[in-house]
Design a protein around this motif. Sequence first.
Motif, short mmCIF file in Angstrom:
data_model
loop_
_atom_site.label_atom_id
_atom_site.label_comp_id
_atom_site.label_asym_id
_atom_site.label_seq_id
_atom_site.Cartn_x
_atom_site.Cartn_y
_atom_site.Cartn_z
N VAL A 1 90.01 39.45 80.29
CA VAL A 1 89.41 40.56 79.53
C VAL A 1 87.98 40.77 80.03
CG1 VAL A 1 88.69 41.39 77.27
CG2 VAL A 1 90.83 40.10 77.51
N GLN A 2 87.64 42.00 80.29
CA GLN A 2 86.28 42.33 80.73
C GLN A 2 85.68 43.36 79.78
OE1 GLN A 2 88.93 43.03 83.14
NE2 GLN A 2 88.91 40.82 83.49
N LEU A 3 84.38 43.24 79.57
CA LEU A 3 83.66 44.20 78.75
C LEU A 3 82.62 44.89 79.62
CD1 LEU A 3 83.00 42.29 75.40
CD2 LEU A 3 84.98 43.62 76.09
N GLY A 25 91.68 44.90 80.35
CA GLY A 25 92.36 43.69 80.78
C GLY A 25 93.57 43.40 79.90
N ASN A 26 93.86 42.11 79.75
CA ASN A 26 95.02 41.67 78.99
C ASN A 26 94.71 41.70 77.49
OD1 ASN A 26 97.49 40.56 78.28
ND2 ASN A 26 96.80 38.45 78.59
N ILE A 27 94.94 42.85 76.87
CA ILE A 27 94.60 43.04 75.46
C ILE A 27 95.86 43.39 74.68
CG2 ILE A 27 93.30 44.44 73.82
CD1 ILE A 27 91.26 44.92 76.09
N PHE A 28 96.18 42.54 73.68
CA PHE A 28 97.24 42.88 72.75
C PHE A 28 96.67 43.64 71.56
CE2 PHE A 28 101.03 42.77 70.38
CZ PHE A 28 100.75 42.34 69.09
N SER A 69 80.46 52.32 65.64
CA SER A 69 81.77 52.95 65.50
C SER A 69 82.68 52.43 66.61
CB SER A 69 81.66 54.48 65.57
OG SER A 69 81.12 54.89 66.82
N ARG A 70 83.95 52.71 66.49
CA ARG A 70 84.89 52.24 67.50
C ARG A 70 85.96 53.28 67.74
NH1 ARG A 70 87.41 46.83 65.23
NH2 ARG A 70 89.04 47.15 66.81
N ASP A 71 86.47 53.29 68.96
CA ASP A 71 87.60 54.15 69.34
C ASP A 71 88.70 53.20 69.79
OD1 ASP A 71 89.48 55.77 70.63
OD2 ASP A 71 87.96 57.17 71.32
N ASN A 72 89.67 52.97 68.92
CA ASN A 72 90.71 51.99 69.21
C ASN A 72 91.59 52.41 70.39
OD1 ASN A 72 89.88 50.24 67.13
ND2 ASN A 72 91.09 51.36 65.63
N ALA A 73 91.77 53.70 70.57
CA ALA A 73 92.58 54.17 71.69
C ALA A 73 91.93 53.86 73.03
CB ALA A 73 92.83 55.66 71.56
N LYS A 74 90.60 53.78 73.03
CA LYS A 74 89.85 53.50 74.26
C LYS A 74 89.33 52.08 74.32
CE LYS A 74 88.29 58.30 74.80
NZ LYS A 74 87.11 59.20 74.91
N ASN A 75 89.65 51.26 73.31
CA ASN A 75 89.14 49.88 73.26
C ASN A 75 87.62 49.85 73.44
OD1 ASN A 75 91.73 48.83 72.93
ND2 ASN A 75 92.02 48.51 75.12
N THR A 76 86.95 50.76 72.78
CA THR A 76 85.52 50.94 72.98
C THR A 76 84.77 50.88 71.65
OG1 THR A 76 85.89 52.28 74.96
CG2 THR A 76 83.75 52.49 73.89
N VAL A 77 83.61 50.24 71.70
CA VAL A 77 82.72 50.20 70.55
C VAL A 77 81.41 50.88 70.94
CG1 VAL A 77 81.85 47.88 71.14
CG2 VAL A 77 81.65 48.72 68.78
N TYR A 78 80.83 51.59 70.00
CA TYR A 78 79.60 52.33 70.23
C TYR A 78 78.52 51.86 69.27
CZ TYR A 78 83.01 55.50 72.37
OH TYR A 78 84.04 56.03 73.12
N LEU A 79 77.27 52.06 69.67
CA LEU A 79 76.14 51.84 68.78
C LEU A 79 75.19 53.02 68.96
CD1 LEU A 79 74.92 49.88 66.69
CD2 LEU A 79 73.50 48.96 68.54
N GLU A 80 75.15 53.86 67.96
CA GLU A 80 74.23 55.00 67.95
C GLU A 80 72.93 54.52 67.32
OE1 GLU A 80 75.27 58.16 69.06
OE2 GLU A 80 73.16 58.79 68.94
N MET A 81 71.84 54.61 68.08
CA MET A 81 70.55 54.10 67.60
C MET A 81 69.58 55.26 67.49
SD MET A 81 70.27 50.59 69.83
CE MET A 81 70.17 51.44 71.39
#
Length: 120
Positions: A1-3, A25-28, A69-81
């Motif tokens: 898994v890579q971030l 990467g290998n994400i279930f 916030s997060r977008d589960n379809a994109k496996n992405t987390v955001y931080l709006e500052m």
Amino acid sequence: VQLQASGGGFVQAGGSLRLSCEASGNIFSINDMAWYRQYPGKQREVVASISSNGRTTYLNSVEGRFTISRDNAKNTVYLEMNSLKPEDTGVYYCAVVVQTSPGRPGVTYWGKGTQVTVSS
């Protein structure tokens, strides 16, 4: 898994930045996702976290200014500052708890830090 984290930079006080962190990467499944901050010579502290069902928590000093916030379809987390302050300066790290297969416990993976610098 890579971030892969992105979005850091230099901004004047009162400005805004948006951090992104995509897991691949290998994400279930992905459980909790979070952003941490580290000052030079200090331990990392959690700035904000979001659970798999969208429940969020924030460090008191960023409450009302930062939004995770997060977008589960994109496996992405955001931080709006927003309304950034000089004391928000630091290296920001994303952390994601990943299950690589059913029944296996989640493992925390860390992204490389991204520098945020806020000038007064």
